[in-house]
Design an enzyme around this catalytic site. Structure first.
Site, PDB file in Angstrom:
ATOM      1  N   CYS A  68       0.831  -1.202   0.000  1.00  0.00           N
ATOM      2  CA  CYS A  68       0.000   0.000   0.000  1.00  0.00           C
ATOM      3  C   CYS A  68       0.873   1.264   0.000  1.00  0.00           C
ATOM      4  O   CYS A  68       1.601   1.528  -0.935  1.00  0.00           O
ATOM      5  CB  CYS A  68      -0.971  -0.035   1.175  1.00  0.00           C
ATOM      6  SG  CYS A  68      -2.439   0.985   0.953  1.00  0.00           S
ATOM      7  N   HIS A  69       0.838   2.063   1.073  1.00  0.00           N
ATOM      8  CA  HIS A  69       1.705   3.237   1.163  1.00  0.00           C
ATOM      9  C   HIS A  69       3.088   2.895   1.719  1.00  0.00           C
ATOM     10  O   HIS A  69       3.973   3.742   1.728  1.00  0.00           O
ATOM     11  CB  HIS A  69       1.053   4.306   2.041  1.00  0.00           C
ATOM     12  CG  HIS A  69      -0.095   5.013   1.388  1.00  0.00           C
ATOM     13  ND1 HIS A  69      -1.355   4.476   1.335  1.00  0.00           N
ATOM     14  CD2 HIS A  69      -0.170   6.203   0.742  1.00  0.00           C
ATOM     15  CE1 HIS A  69      -2.169   5.304   0.699  1.00  0.00           C
ATOM     16  NE2 HIS A  69      -1.469   6.364   0.326  1.00  0.00           N
TER      17      HIS A  69
END
Length: 235
Positions: A153-154
């Protein structure tokens, strides 16, 4: 560590027990890590994995699910946070999630003691983690030792800061695409990308919806002794 029916906004001063722990996130009560490792006999028995996180804003399932999957496979998993204090996770960057008790701190952790490292996402978590000197130190040490680095994800944001994106195929939450490409990476829109062409295996995924593929890729990589069975850019 279920969040069903979890009360929010508890009044201050009310005594509580120990905060929930990823170690207790099984359908039945878990024993200690040592007992679980000794009895598991899983494919990853003897392997050790480090998870890096801050103390607020980590996406709940991106912390919880890989830890559970790896422990069920027999690995010893250690969660290292910035501080020796509760980790307050979030769900979709907004809703309060589980409160997790870390096993150690980033400053105390050493790459020599582990076979792989995982960086979960959560926008707030990832943004703080990428500027953390200890987190970057650890990630670079794993890479220098040729050990698998996994981020979802991030989480891949820190790959930019640690100089680990250049020349690699990888994925992430879509909004990070420009950052990763500007750092010299090749961004792919796939559930999981396993790149084995550099000095260390790199495993990345896009969102919580890809967690099953992400966790499976980490397990397979470790089961093969650190070299993924997947080829570059698969899935």
């Amino acid at each position: 560590m279920s969040t069903a029916g979890k009360p929010e906004g508890k009044p201050e001063g009310k005594p509580e027990g120990k905060p929930p722990d990823v170690r207790s996130d099984a359908q039945t009560d878990r024993q200690t890590d040592e007992q679980t490792d000794a009895q598991s006999g899983g494919t990853l028995a003897g392997k050790a994995v480090l998870v890096l996180t801050t103390n607020y804003g980590t996406e709940q399932d991106e912390l919880r699910k890989p830890v559970v999957a790896l422990r069920e496979a027999g690995a010893r998993v250690t969660v290292a946070a910035q501080k020796d204090a509760e980790i307050r996770t979030l769900v979709s960057d907004r809703r309060p999630g589980d409160v997790v008790r870390p096993d150690t701190t980033l400053a105390k952790a050493a790459a020599d003691d582990f076979d792989a490292v995982i960086v979960p996402g959560g926008t707030l978590n990832a943004d703080r983690l990428r500027t953390d000197d200890e987190a970057r130190r650890l990630l670079s040490a794993f890479a220098d030792a040729g050990k698998p680095v996994a981020a979802i994800c991030h989480g891949p944001w820190i790959l930019v800061e640690a100089g680990l994106a250049r020349g690699r195929e990888l994925t992430s939450y879509p909004s990070l695409r420009t950052d990763l490409e500007n750092a010299g990476g090749t961004w792919l829109d796939r559930a999981v990308v396993v790149d084995t062409t550099g000095r260390h295996p790199l495993i990345t995924s896009r969102t919580p919806g890809d967690l099953d593929a992400f966790a499976s890729a980490i397990v397979r990589t470790l089961d093969e002794g650190g070299t993924p069975v997947d080829q570059k850019g698969t899935h």
